[in-house]
Write a protein that holds these residues in place. Structure first.
Motif, PDB file in Angstrom:
ATOM      1  N   GLN A 105      -3.070   1.332   0.566  1.00 42.28           N
ATOM      2  CA  GLN A 105      -2.805   0.950   1.954  1.00 42.28           C
ATOM      3  C   GLN A 105      -1.856  -0.239   2.039  1.00 42.28           C
ATOM      4  OE1 GLN A 105      -3.843   1.878   5.102  1.00 42.28           O
ATOM      5  NE2 GLN A 105      -4.723   3.769   4.304  1.00 42.28           N
ATOM      6  N   ASP A 106      -1.991  -1.182   1.108  1.00 40.97           N
ATOM      7  CA  ASP A 106      -1.145  -2.373   1.135  1.00 40.97           C
ATOM      8  C   ASP A 106       0.329  -1.991   0.995  1.00 40.97           C
ATOM      9  OD1 ASP A 106      -1.794  -1.541  -1.497  1.00 40.97           O
ATOM     10  OD2 ASP A 106      -1.253  -3.503  -2.309  1.00 40.97           O
ATOM     11  N   VAL A 107       0.618  -0.998   0.150  1.00 44.75           N
ATOM     12  CA  VAL A 107       2.001  -0.547  -0.036  1.00 44.75           C
ATOM     13  C   VAL A 107       2.530   0.050   1.266  1.00 44.75           C
ATOM     14  CG1 VAL A 107       3.484   1.130  -1.243  1.00 44.75           C
ATOM     15  CG2 VAL A 107       1.730  -0.146  -2.512  1.00 44.75           C
ATOM     16  N   LEU A 108       1.764   0.959   1.854  1.00 43.80           N
ATOM     17  CA  LEU A 108       2.226   1.652   3.061  1.00 43.80           C
ATOM     18  C   LEU A 108       2.316   0.714   4.257  1.00 43.80           C
ATOM     19  CD1 LEU A 108       0.295   5.012   2.600  1.00 43.80           C
ATOM     20  CD2 LEU A 108       2.645   4.445   1.968  1.00 43.80           C
ATOM     21  N   GLN A 109       1.356  -0.174   4.407  1.00 46.15           N
ATOM     22  CA  GLN A 109       1.406  -1.120   5.532  1.00 46.15           C
ATOM     23  C   GLN A 109       2.561  -2.103   5.378  1.00 46.15           C
ATOM     24  OE1 GLN A 109      -2.580  -2.678   5.797  1.00 46.15           O
ATOM     25  NE2 GLN A 109      -3.372  -0.768   6.648  1.00 46.15           N
TER      26      GLN A 109
END
Length: 193
Positions: A68-72
């Motif tokens: 999620q950190d990558v996509l956000q």
């Protein structure tokens, strides 16, 4: 702040109303108050960016391997792209003064991330059919939307409407990263044409 004035939360103002009726006749405000028809090429470009942000949110709901950190982080960077596209050339210096522009360092970071994920997965040697995994399919959707945004930005750039050449480079590299992330996400469940 999102790039469509009057449709966002602006930390300088507070919560804004969901509707303001200013767009009822088919016009919208770019940043810094310039009004244009909603069919304006800038609106098409930043609209496609907005779609890509939403598709990345969908991907995040399904991805099991891509964090999620990558996509956000990518979603947040696309807001910077959107702000660039929603800024008319005559006001671009104001956006630069705020530091809200796409940089070569952002492009370099995407390239490093492509290399990182390519090293973690076997990349295909043939055309891939999206859909082997829900998260990968959503990433492929985001990539396809982003490619449309890129085409709109190229059109604007050719007309002298985009002041920062890094915007095109960023979108091109981000589409490459999304392809790589989708292949990583699907793992061995890959479907070929």
């Amino acid at each position: 702040m999102t790039w469509a004035a009057g449709e966002c939360y602006n930390s300088n103002i507070g919560l804004m109303k969901t509707f303001n009726k200013r767009g009822d006749k088919g016009e919208t405000s770019l940043l810094y108050g310039v009004r244009v028809p909603k069919s304006h090429p800038r609106c098409e470009a930043y609209g496609a960016i907005d779609e890509a942000v939403s598709a990345l949110g969908l991907a995040g709901a399904f991805c099991k391997r891509v964090g999620q950190d990558v996509l956000q982080g990518l979603q947040r960077e696309l807001f910077i792209v959107g702000a660039e596209l929603a800024t008319p050339p005559e006001h671009y210096h104001k956006l630069q003064e705020r530091g809200g522009t796409v940089t070569s360092a952002m492009v370099d970071a995407l390239e490093r991330r492509v290399d990182e994920y390519e090293a973690r997965t076997e990349m295909p040697r043939a055309f891939v059919l999206p859909g082997a995994a829900a998260g990968a399919a959503a990433l492929d959707l985001a990539r396809a939307i982003l490619r449309r945004a890129e085409r709109r930005v190229v059109e604007l750039s050719q007309g002298g409407e985009v002041k920062n050449e890094e915007v095109c480079r960023y979108l091109n590299r981000l589409a490459d990263l999304l392809y790589t992330l989708a292949r990583f996400e699907e793992g061995e469940r890959r479907l070929y044409v």
